[in-house]
Design a protein around this motif. Structure first.
Motif, short mmCIF file in Angstrom:
data_model
loop_
_atom_site.label_atom_id
_atom_site.label_comp_id
_atom_site.label_asym_id
_atom_site.label_seq_id
_atom_site.Cartn_x
_atom_site.Cartn_y
_atom_site.Cartn_z
N THR A 158 0.84 -1.20 0.00
CA THR A 158 0.00 0.00 0.00
C THR A 158 0.87 1.24 0.00
O THR A 158 2.08 1.19 0.27
CB THR A 158 -0.90 0.03 1.24
OG1 THR A 158 -0.10 0.25 2.41
CG2 THR A 158 -1.67 -1.28 1.39
N GLU A 159 0.24 2.37 -0.27
CA GLU A 159 0.94 3.64 -0.16
C GLU A 159 1.22 3.95 1.31
O GLU A 159 0.47 3.53 2.20
CB GLU A 159 0.09 4.76 -0.77
CG GLU A 159 -0.11 4.65 -2.26
CD GLU A 159 1.18 4.83 -3.03
OE1 GLU A 159 2.03 5.66 -2.59
OE2 GLU A 159 1.37 4.16 -4.06
N GLN A 167 -5.88 9.70 4.22
CA GLN A 167 -7.09 9.57 3.42
C GLN A 167 -7.71 8.20 3.70
O GLN A 167 -7.04 7.18 3.58
CB GLN A 167 -6.75 9.70 1.93
CG GLN A 167 -6.04 10.99 1.56
CD GLN A 167 -6.90 12.22 1.84
OE1 GLN A 167 -8.09 12.22 1.54
NE2 GLN A 167 -6.28 13.25 2.42
N LYS A 168 -8.98 8.20 4.06
CA LYS A 168 -9.62 6.94 4.40
C LYS A 168 -9.70 5.97 3.24
O LYS A 168 -9.95 4.78 3.42
CB LYS A 168 -11.02 7.20 4.97
CG LYS A 168 -10.99 7.81 6.37
CD LYS A 168 -12.36 7.78 7.02
CE LYS A 168 -12.27 8.29 8.46
NZ LYS A 168 -13.58 8.25 9.15
N SER A 169 -9.45 6.46 2.03
CA SER A 169 -9.47 5.58 0.86
C SER A 169 -8.41 4.49 0.96
O SER A 169 -8.55 3.43 0.33
CB SER A 169 -9.27 6.39 -0.42
OG SER A 169 -8.03 7.10 -0.36
N PHE A 170 -7.35 4.74 1.77
CA PHE A 170 -6.30 3.72 1.86
C PHE A 170 -6.82 2.45 2.54
O PHE A 170 -6.25 1.37 2.38
CB PHE A 170 -5.07 4.26 2.62
CG PHE A 170 -5.14 4.11 4.11
CD1 PHE A 170 -4.60 2.99 4.73
CD2 PHE A 170 -5.72 5.07 4.90
CE1 PHE A 170 -4.66 2.84 6.10
CE2 PHE A 170 -5.78 4.93 6.28
CZ PHE A 170 -5.25 3.81 6.87
N SER A 172 -9.33 0.79 1.75
CA SER A 172 -9.79 -0.16 0.74
C SER A 172 -8.65 -1.07 0.29
O SER A 172 -8.88 -2.21 -0.14
CB SER A 172 -10.39 0.56 -0.46
OG SER A 172 -9.41 1.38 -1.09
N ASP A 173 -7.43 -0.59 0.40
CA ASP A 173 -6.27 -1.40 -0.01
C ASP A 173 -6.03 -2.58 0.91
O ASP A 173 -5.39 -3.56 0.52
CB ASP A 173 -5.00 -0.53 -0.04
CG ASP A 173 -5.05 0.53 -1.12
OD1 ASP A 173 -5.79 0.33 -2.10
OD2 ASP A 173 -4.35 1.55 -0.99
N SER A 175 -8.67 -3.89 2.91
CA SER A 175 -9.98 -4.34 3.37
C SER A 175 -10.11 -5.86 3.39
O SER A 175 -10.88 -6.42 4.18
CB SER A 175 -11.09 -3.74 2.50
OG SER A 175 -10.92 -4.13 1.14
#
Length: 380
Positions: A158-159, A167-170, A172-173, A175
């Protein structure tokens, strides 16, 4: 000996792992003529160097080879260069007699050659590289981050995240991952990439012993056997103590030494990266209220210590790599000050006090200002 080194180098290249630490990408060493790579034992220094030179006209050898350590370093490397090699990598450099003088002379006498050296302690930097500071670029390899562990175990890279502005989008990486199970495994036997080799705890105990009884006497010539035994006692105390500190007066009385000598010993242990000392702001020496942790959180599991300090030991390990970190002046306010932000460490039911962030070891996702502890390990 040259033929011996060449054969050893070829064998080592064949044993390199398929997956490498992502941290290696940060180390732009390729065009550096003089490089000094350091870090604790078992963090992957040798793997990094071997991977960097696997397709270069370089030769690798370790100075702790008893046959090599008996040879004059300058003469031996001179013969390597005469054979046409463009560069040399010398591991465990402190085993070579008068190594800093010889390395400096080689660097000056062979301006078209690359000289990379490696060792296990920044005590070496404090003591021996004054003459090299203008010539050699220093590269430190830290302990394995949790982000790196997840990649090495699952293949999912992951980043990196900024814990102050993530960012909460991370999420999803990760999940699909059992992040808390992976985190617990990491804390128990994943802080160093030696976990690939199996028998993690046995290997870790050997590495700690080598750091204590083999490395430190090289750098601190005046150290006595009683001081080494005291260091071992400090490690033992920190392993079992529910409070991450030591009683200076009591330890001085028990071991028959003065406070200044004990502070000197703590300095050596800190700069050997055996322990992490978290001081209060504007306090440069060890002082009342400072917190002391074993630098490798997996020690608490492997040595069957008090695991109550593991969460803070990991938090300190991760945050000190990137930020200024201090113990709070007032524990009624918070536990730590990181980047001028107040942090409290604990479980799901931990009270906030006056902290801006609560870091909990039993959360798998962020909940407002309550952050999962594992996130601290995704920053590098």
């Amino acid at each position: 000996m040259l033929e011996n080194c060449e054969l050893t180098f070829e064998r080592l290249k064949l044993s390199l792992p398929d997956k490498k630490r992502p941290f290696y990408e940060k180390l732009n060493i390729d065009n550096t003529r003089g490089a000094l790579v350091y870090g604790q034992r078992g963090v992957g220094k040798t793997t990094f160097l071997l991977d960097k030179i696997r397709n270069k006209n370089f030769l690798y050898f370790s100075a702790d080879n008893p046959l090599i350590s008996s040879l004059p370093l300058y003469d031996f490397v001179q013969e390597i260069f005469k054979k046409g090699y463009e560069g040399i990598v010398i591991d465990e450099i402190h085993h070579s007699n008068s190594w800093s003088l010889n390395v400096k002379a080689l660097f000056d006498d062979y301006p078209d050659k690359y000289i990379w050296i490696s060792d296990s302690s920044n005590l070496m930097l404090k003591k021996s590289v004054a003459d090299l500071s203008r010539r050699f670029v220093q590269y430190r390899i830290p302990m394995l981050s949790f982000r790196e562990y997840v990649y090495l175990v699952t293949g999912r890279l992951t980043e990196k995240i900024d814990i102050f502005n993530f960012q909460k989008s991370f999420l999803s990486d990760i999940s699909e991952l059992n992040i808390l199970k992976l985190f617990n495994d990491y804390l128990d036997f994943g802080i160093r990439p030696i976990f690939f080799e199996g028998e993690y705890c046995s290997r870790l105990k050997n590495l700690i012993g080598k750091s204590l009884y083999s490395d430190i006497p090289f750098y601190v010539k005046s150290i006595q056997d009683s001081h080494l035994r005291l260091m071992n006692a400090i490690i033992g105390h920190l392993l079992i103590s529910p409070v991450p500190t030591i009683n200076v007066s009591g330890m001085c009385s028990e071991w028959g030494i003065g406070k200044e000598k004990l502070y000197d010993i703590l300095y050596v242990m800190e700069h050997s990266e055996l322990i992490n000392i978290v001081r209060k702001k504007n306090k440069h020496n060890y002082s009342k209220g400072s917190k002391i942790f074993l630098s490798d959180p997996s020690c608490y599991h492997c040595f069957r210590g008090d695991i109550g300090n593991v969460r803070e030991a990991f938090f300190v390990l991760s945050m000190k790599e990137l930020y200024e970190l201090y113990a709070s002046d007032d524990e009624k306010e918070c536990d730590y000050i990181v980047n001028n932000k107040k942090f409290e460490i604990g479980g799901r039911n931990k009270k906030r006090k006056n902290a801006e962030y609560i870091v909990s070891d039993d959360l798998d996702i962020p909940l407002g200002n309550r952050l999962p502890l594992w996130m601290a390990g995704f920053q590098y």
